[in-house]
Design a protein around this motif. Structure first.
Motif, mmCIF file in Angstrom:
data_model
loop_
_atom_site.group_PDB
_atom_site.id
_atom_site.type_symbol
_atom_site.label_atom_id
_atom_site.label_comp_id
_atom_site.label_asym_id
_atom_site.label_seq_id
_atom_site.Cartn_x
_atom_site.Cartn_y
_atom_site.Cartn_z
ATOM 1 N N ALA A 3 -1.142 9.098 6.872
ATOM 2 C CA ALA A 3 -0.153 8.078 6.500
ATOM 3 C C ALA A 3 1.254 8.650 6.338
ATOM 4 O O ALA A 3 2.244 7.984 6.653
ATOM 5 C CB ALA A 3 -0.577 7.385 5.206
ATOM 6 N N THR A 6 -2.118 16.944 5.308
ATOM 7 C CA THR A 6 -1.956 15.759 4.467
ATOM 8 C C THR A 6 -2.726 14.630 5.133
ATOM 9 O O THR A 6 -3.247 14.773 6.237
ATOM 10 C CB THR A 6 -0.469 15.370 4.305
ATOM 11 N N TYR A 7 -2.784 13.492 4.447
ATOM 12 C CA TYR A 7 -3.357 12.300 5.051
ATOM 13 C C TYR A 7 -2.390 11.787 6.113
ATOM 14 O O TYR A 7 -1.171 11.925 5.968
ATOM 15 C CB TYR A 7 -3.590 11.252 3.948
ATOM 16 N N SER A 28 0.480 5.452 -3.961
ATOM 17 C CA SER A 28 -0.600 4.591 -3.464
ATOM 18 C C SER A 28 -1.512 4.239 -4.628
ATOM 19 O O SER A 28 -1.770 5.081 -5.493
ATOM 20 C CB SER A 28 -1.416 5.340 -2.410
ATOM 21 N N ALA A 44 1.276 9.935 -3.425
ATOM 22 C CA ALA A 44 0.086 9.078 -3.382
ATOM 23 C C ALA A 44 -1.097 9.676 -4.142
ATOM 24 O O ALA A 44 -1.972 8.951 -4.616
ATOM 25 C CB ALA A 44 -0.315 8.826 -1.922
ATOM 26 N N GLN A 45 -1.113 11.019 -4.267
ATOM 27 C CA GLN A 45 -2.245 11.666 -4.943
ATOM 28 C C GLN A 45 -1.846 12.218 -6.306
ATOM 29 O O GLN A 45 -2.621 12.964 -6.912
ATOM 30 C CB GLN A 45 -2.775 12.817 -4.058
ATOM 31 N N CYS A 78 0.857 -1.193 0.000
ATOM 32 C CA CYS A 78 0.000 0.000 0.000
ATOM 33 C C CYS A 78 0.888 1.237 0.000
ATOM 34 O O CYS A 78 2.120 1.124 0.070
ATOM 35 C CB CYS A 78 -0.951 0.007 1.208
ATOM 36 N N GLY A 79 0.281 2.400 -0.055
ATOM 37 C CA GLY A 79 1.051 3.640 -0.076
ATOM 38 C C GLY A 79 1.730 3.922 1.249
ATOM 39 O O GLY A 79 2.847 4.449 1.296
ATOM 40 N N THR A 80 1.062 3.574 2.343
ATOM 41 C CA THR A 80 1.640 3.804 3.669
ATOM 42 C C THR A 80 2.910 2.968 3.838
ATOM 43 O O THR A 80 3.943 3.467 4.292
ATOM 44 C CB THR A 80 0.618 3.447 4.768
ATOM 45 N N ASP A 118 5.921 12.090 -1.178
ATOM 46 C CA ASP A 118 4.653 11.382 -1.032
ATOM 47 C C ASP A 118 3.812 11.744 -2.264
ATOM 48 O O ASP A 118 3.203 12.810 -2.326
ATOM 49 C CB ASP A 118 3.949 11.789 0.264
ATOM 50 N N VAL A 155 4.563 16.543 0.167
ATOM 51 C CA VAL A 155 3.382 15.795 -0.301
ATOM 52 C C VAL A 155 2.797 16.534 -1.501
ATOM 53 O O VAL A 155 2.533 17.743 -1.412
ATOM 54 C CB VAL A 155 2.323 15.698 0.819
ATOM 55 N N LYS A 179 -7.696 6.382 -5.667
ATOM 56 C CA LYS A 179 -6.627 7.242 -6.195
ATOM 57 C C LYS A 179 -6.722 7.313 -7.720
ATOM 58 O O LYS A 179 -7.443 6.539 -8.343
ATOM 59 C CB LYS A 179 -5.253 6.698 -5.754
HETATM 60 C C1 LIG Z 1 -3.698 7.633 0.143
HETATM 61 C C2 LIG Z 1 -2.533 8.338 0.737
HETATM 62 C C3 LIG Z 1 -1.515 7.657 1.420
HETATM 63 C C4 LIG Z 1 -1.609 6.222 1.835
HETATM 64 O O1 LIG Z 1 -1.848 5.308 0.853
HETATM 65 P P1 LIG Z 1 -2.532 3.893 1.212
HETATM 66 O O2 LIG Z 1 -2.362 3.135 -0.059
HETATM 67 O O3 LIG Z 1 -3.945 4.161 1.570
HETATM 68 O O4 LIG Z 1 -1.756 3.300 2.322
HETATM 69 C C5 LIG Z 1 -0.400 8.369 1.827
HETATM 70 N N1 LIG Z 1 -0.304 9.689 1.626
HETATM 71 C C6 LIG Z 1 -1.271 10.394 1.000
HETATM 72 C C7 LIG Z 1 -1.081 11.866 0.788
HETATM 73 C C8 LIG Z 1 -2.425 9.746 0.548
HETATM 74 O O5 LIG Z 1 -3.391 10.454 -0.058
#
Ligand SMILES: *Cc1c(COP(=O)(O)O)cnc(C)c1O
Length: 381
Positions: A104, A101-102, A197, A175-176, A75-77, A173, A147, A202
């Motif tokens: 994670a 931010t999220y 992620s 992820a987005q 996963c992204g985390t 990061d 991020v 996403k």
């Molecule tokens: C979604 C997200 C993550 C975590 O990704 P997961 O796949 O849900 O673990 C980390 N950072 C940001 C900014 C995210 O939006």
């Protein structure tokens, strides 16, 4: 794609117009054959773990970013966590992260044994504030995690030059921000690594949890590949203590089937964003800014409104589903009470948390749905 020129005229259909925030079923319907055959093939060969699907997706994803290495993970985390381990982050180090931010982003730092240091963000973009970041550097600072919030890349050349000068590590990061660019460069090109992620919602989403780490560094990629699979050298020999952070074959197959559509989906997101910007600009509704050097991929389209909760309720009553990213900045989360920061300490993040509203920007939205969102927002804002 997504446009609905033959659909009913807006006035006739307005009464039952409905705008979901995200419609993964509509996306599935549009690529059903590709997905079904990709999944069926994994089941037929029963290569669920460490099969060729994973390797094939890693190659395609790295190519899409014009980078030599991508390593899939769970996963992204975990991607952020693994990258910190790969970069040998020392215990108790300080790592600078934005407060907006999220969770994670910070969690991975904490799990890896270091301390996230929360800094404020820019009022107009929501992205980590460069000056605030420089002020947060101490003798204990080991690295920074910018991020690419909402799908817009931070000014990576500026962060990279600063990190180089101060001897700091830089982990993105992303992820987005799949396929986002800054001055023509994609994530992972100016940092030690970038974490992605593939959470289902996403811009590129799996059918479950999945993530990836991308880097230019061959040794880092090799270490990560081994670490995510129990530090394994071969079937029975483990060179070091790793863990199970693998990307599974079904997810890798789904991601391979979806990746060729990502550009088209991104263009649709950008077109909807441009439409929103024109309409809201005229109506005086405040949108977060898209920098001219950035290719924003609009994971989220975010506006600011002083009566955000009232507006959200009015839109919900008109069957328009919105989101809030994020209502509580990380320095005020109960989980991070230990950071000791009080309300008022990061004013821009706190103001955003009160005012941001994420509008529907799913690539599957029809033009009529987009116009309906605009009309309702202009009526209620
Ligand atoms: C979604 C997200 C993550 C975590 O990704 P997961 O796949 O849900 O673990 C980390 N950072 C940001 C900014 C995210 O939006």
């Amino acid at each position: 794609m997504g446009s609905d020129g033959n659909g009913p005229k807006m006035d006739e259909s307005k009464r039952d117009m409905r705008v979901p925030f995200l419609d993964l079923q509509a996306q599935y319907r549009s690529i059903r054959e590709d997905i079904d055959s990709a999944i069926a093939e994994v089941i037929r060969t029963s290569r669920f773990i460490t099969g060729s699907e994973e390797t094939k997706f890693e190659r395609l994803f790295a190519d899409s970013l014009r980078l030599p290495y991508a390593v899939g993970c769970s996963c992204g985390t975990s991607a952020i966590y693994i990258a910190l381990k790969a970069l040998r982050m020392p215990q108790k180090a300080e790592v600078i992260v934005p407060a907006m931010t999220y969770i994670a982003t910070a969690e991975a730092v904490s799990l890896a044994g270091a301390r996230p240091i929360f800094v404020d963000v820019e009022a107009d973009t929501g992205l980590i504030d460069f000056e605030a970041m420089t002020r947060a550097v101490t003798s204990k600072t080991w690295g920074v995690i910018p991020v690419h919030l909402y799908g817009q890349m931070v000014d990576m050349p500026r962060f990279a030059a600063f990190a180089e000068e101060k001897g700091l590590r830089l982990l993105e990061d992303a992820a987005q921000a799949h396929a986002a660019e800054y001055r023509g460069q994609r994530s992972g090109s100016l940092s030690d690594a970038a974490a992605f992620s593939f959470f289902p919602g996403k811009n590129l989403g799996a059918y479950g949890d999945a993530g990836a780490i991308v880097t230019r560094d061959r040794r880092m990629a090799e270490w990560v590949r081994q670490y995510r699979n129990h530090g394994r050298l071969d079937k029975y020999k483990h060179e070091f203590v790793g863990f199970n952070f693998r990307l599974d074959g079904l997810q890798a197959a789904v991601l391979q089937a979806k990746l060729p559509h990502l550009e088209r989906w991104t263009e649709r997101r950008r077109a909807v964003a441009a439409r929103y910007r024109t309409a809201f600009g005229r109506a005086g509704i405040r949108c977060l800014v898209e920098r001219p050097q950035a290719r924003h991929v609009y994971h989220l389209f975010v506006i600011r409104h002083p009566e955000r909760d009232r507006l959200r309720k009015a839109l919900a009553d008109s069957r328009i589903e919105c989101g809030i990213h994020y209502p509580i900045p990380l320095h005020l989360q109960p989980a991070y009470k230990s950071c000791g920061q009080q309300p008022g300490s990061l004013p821009e993040s706190e103001a955003l948390a009160r005012e941001v509203l994420s509008l529907p920007i799913d690539p599957e939205l029809s033009d009529a749905q987009v116009e309906y969102v605009i009309q309702q927002i202009c009526a209620h804002a």
